[in-house]
Design a protein around this motif. Structure first.
Motif, short mmCIF file in Angstrom:
data_model
loop_
_atom_site.label_atom_id
_atom_site.label_comp_id
_atom_site.label_asym_id
_atom_site.label_seq_id
_atom_site.Cartn_x
_atom_site.Cartn_y
_atom_site.Cartn_z
N GLU A 68 0.83 -1.21 0.00
CA GLU A 68 0.00 0.00 0.00
C GLU A 68 0.86 1.25 0.00
O GLU A 68 0.54 2.25 -0.66
CB GLU A 68 -0.93 0.00 1.21
CG GLU A 68 -1.95 1.13 1.22
CD GLU A 68 -2.80 1.19 -0.05
OE1 GLU A 68 -3.14 2.32 -0.47
OE2 GLU A 68 -3.09 0.11 -0.63
N ALA A 69 1.99 1.22 0.72
CA ALA A 69 2.89 2.37 0.72
C ALA A 69 3.43 2.65 -0.67
O ALA A 69 3.49 3.81 -1.11
CB ALA A 69 4.03 2.12 1.70
N ARG A 71 2.03 1.82 -3.45
CA ARG A 71 0.92 2.35 -4.26
C ARG A 71 0.73 3.84 -4.05
O ARG A 71 0.46 4.60 -5.00
CB ARG A 71 -0.37 1.60 -3.94
CG ARG A 71 -0.44 0.16 -4.44
CD ARG A 71 -1.82 -0.43 -4.19
NE ARG A 71 -1.94 -1.78 -4.70
CZ ARG A 71 -2.01 -2.87 -3.93
NH1 ARG A 71 -1.98 -2.75 -2.60
NH2 ARG A 71 -2.12 -4.07 -4.46
N THR A 72 0.86 4.31 -2.80
CA THR A 72 0.69 5.74 -2.54
C THR A 72 1.77 6.56 -3.24
O THR A 72 1.57 7.75 -3.49
CB THR A 72 0.73 6.05 -1.03
OG1 THR A 72 2.03 5.81 -0.51
CG2 THR A 72 -0.29 5.21 -0.28
N ALA A 101 2.63 12.34 -0.34
CA ALA A 101 2.08 11.04 0.05
C ALA A 101 2.29 10.85 1.54
O ALA A 101 3.17 11.45 2.14
CB ALA A 101 2.75 9.92 -0.74
N THR A 102 1.45 10.00 2.12
CA THR A 102 1.60 9.62 3.53
C THR A 102 1.71 8.11 3.62
O THR A 102 0.85 7.39 3.07
CB THR A 102 0.41 10.11 4.37
OG1 THR A 102 0.37 11.54 4.34
CG2 THR A 102 0.53 9.64 5.81
N VAL A 103 2.74 7.63 4.28
CA VAL A 103 3.01 6.20 4.41
C VAL A 103 2.74 5.77 5.84
O VAL A 103 3.30 6.33 6.78
CB VAL A 103 4.46 5.86 4.02
CG1 VAL A 103 4.81 4.43 4.40
CG2 VAL A 103 4.68 6.08 2.53
N VAL A 126 7.10 13.05 1.29
CA VAL A 126 6.49 11.80 1.73
C VAL A 126 6.57 11.77 3.26
O VAL A 126 7.67 11.80 3.83
CB VAL A 126 7.19 10.56 1.13
CG1 VAL A 126 6.49 9.29 1.59
CG2 VAL A 126 7.22 10.65 -0.39
#
Length: 443
Positions: A68-69, A71-72, A101-103, A126
């Motif tokens: 998911e990270a 993908r962001t 982006a936020t991980v 990020v």
């Protein structure tokens, strides 16, 4: 214990009665894919110049957080079947890495350490954050090194999460010195992204002995598979120095090995019950630390045979104490400590001071929980000394640590009345552990 301990956690968790083994185990247990291989494979595929496949990936909290990270950051990851139409596989299609982006790293060391160098290559800021425990885990080695290599990072001087990496679309790279004695992941983090740095990287470890070297070997092997040029100590290079040249990475069709460290509780079940467990697809050659279980558990009283069908481990019904340096395979310590608490002689586990900085302070947690069941465990400067004692039932706390939960289950095989607090934490790397455990026992 840190404030992340189970006793200060306001959440109430169900207690899982650890199944007691009434006889010898005789089972075949198919272990899911390696978390370490899956997350390294995802990072390398995301940085490649062309699409790639990751077959038989592990689907767990840590690996889904990694996917998911990425993908962001703009990477496309398609979940389905392989190119031949069989087996689960992920198709990874690289793209221009982008922010803002936020991980969410959860409490995954691989995500919080492997992705900041990737974020430095992104176009835009990020932000990284995660579980409360993630704020306590060391990240200074990666942060300081990235600054030397040209990255801009805001962490308010903490050397830990939360933080923001201001990606500039590229990174100079070059030589850097780091102290990775608290985590080998500091080295792996820099090596994985290094082919995309303008000058590559020369990572020089300075400090105390490096822990978990097999994980660095795994990183180097996987880099070479995707076409990177790596000079390392293992192949005649300078001690404690790794060099990666700048290059494009190839998209590969990578098959993920079973997670051998996650096989540990099942092999331990054979040892503890005097039974037999077969783990299919155990590789004949691997860099996974879990492969050391063959030697360690044999020394503790069992025997093993590696065939085309996999690894079959057989116990004798007796467990011997062991004096062993676990510095290269520290993640195996909780399971070995659990077995040692059931042995017929004392054990000394050495070389694992860095475990105080893992998902929890594993040395303090193991000491407290085994002793509360009647054991006699003392912490040493760099490990544990375990004197076997008759154990009794009770609650075994996990501290949100998957390997604490499986350690408690191992003890529960031989001790009636053990209850595991928050067994669901095993989903971090081993989904469906309770079902796999009960099926192994024929419950």
């Amino acid at each position: 214990m840190t404030e992340s301990s189970a006793h200060s956690d306001p959440t109430t968790y169900d207690l899982w009665p650890a199944p007691y083994a009434s006889g010898a185990v005789d089972a075949t247990v198919t272990v899911p894919g390696s978390k370490s291989v899956t997350n390294r494979g995802l990072v390398l595929a995301a940085l490649a110049a062309e699409p790639g496949w990751l077959r038989r990936p592990l689907r767990s909290r840590d690996t889904l957080l990694m996917a998911e990270a990425l993908r962001t950051l703009g990477v496309k990851i398609e979940e389905g079947v392989g190119p031949d139409g069989t087996g689960e596989a992920w198709r990874i299609i690289p793209a221009g890495l982008r922010g803002p982006a936020t991980v969410d790293v959860g409490n995954a060391g691989t995500v919080m350490r492997f992705l900041p160098p990737v974020a430095a290559l992104a176009d835009g800021p990020v932000h990284f954050d995660g579980d409360a425990r993630s704020h306590e885990r060391p990240l200074h080695g990666v942060i300081d090194a990235l600054r030397v290599l040209g990255a801009r990072i805001d962490d308010d001087g903490r050397g830990a999460l939360p933080m923001t990496v201001h990606g500039g679309g590229a990174l100079d790279g070059g030589p850097v010195e780091i102290d990775a004695s608290s985590s080998s992941q500091f080295v792996s983090a820099l090596l994985l992204s290094a082919p995309r740095f303008n000058q590559g990287v020369e990572v020089r470890h300075v400090g105390a002995k490096l822990p978990s070297l097999p994980h660095i070997r795994m990183t180097v092997d996987m880099l070479r598979v995707v076409g990177a040029q790596v000079d390392e100590p293992e192949t005649g290079g300078e001690p404690n120095v790794w060099r990666v040249s700048p290059s494009a990475l190839l998209g590969r069709d990578l098959v993920v090995e079973p997670d051998l460290s996650n096989a540990q509780p099942f092999l331990a079940a054979a040892l503890v019950t005097g039974g037999r467990v077969t783990v299919p697809d155990w590789p004949a050659r691997t860099t996974q630390p879990g492969d050391a279980l063959r030697e360690i558990f044999t020394e503790m009283g069992g025997s093993c045979e590696l065939t085309d069908a996999g690894l079959t481990f057989t116990g004798t019904g007796r467990i011997h104490g062991i004096d062993v340096d676990l510095s290269e395979v520290g993640e195996l310590t909780p399971g070995i400590a659990a077995v040692a608490a059931l042995a017929d002689s004392p054990s000394t586990l050495r070389g694992v001071a860095h475990l105080r900085l893992h998902e929890t302070d594993r040395l303090a947690a193991l000491t407290k929980e085994i002793n509360e069941l009647g054991g006699d465990v003392t912490e040493t400067e760099d490990g544990l000394h375990i004197r076997p004692r008759p154990l009794h039932g009770g609650v075994f706390h996990t501290y949100h640590d998957h390997r604490m939960a499986t350690a408690g289950a191992i003890i529960g095989l031989a001790v009636e009345g053990v209850e595991i607090e928050n067994v669901a934490t095993t989903a971090k790397t081993l989904p469906d552990f309770p079902r796999m455990w009960t099926e192994m026992l024929g419950v």
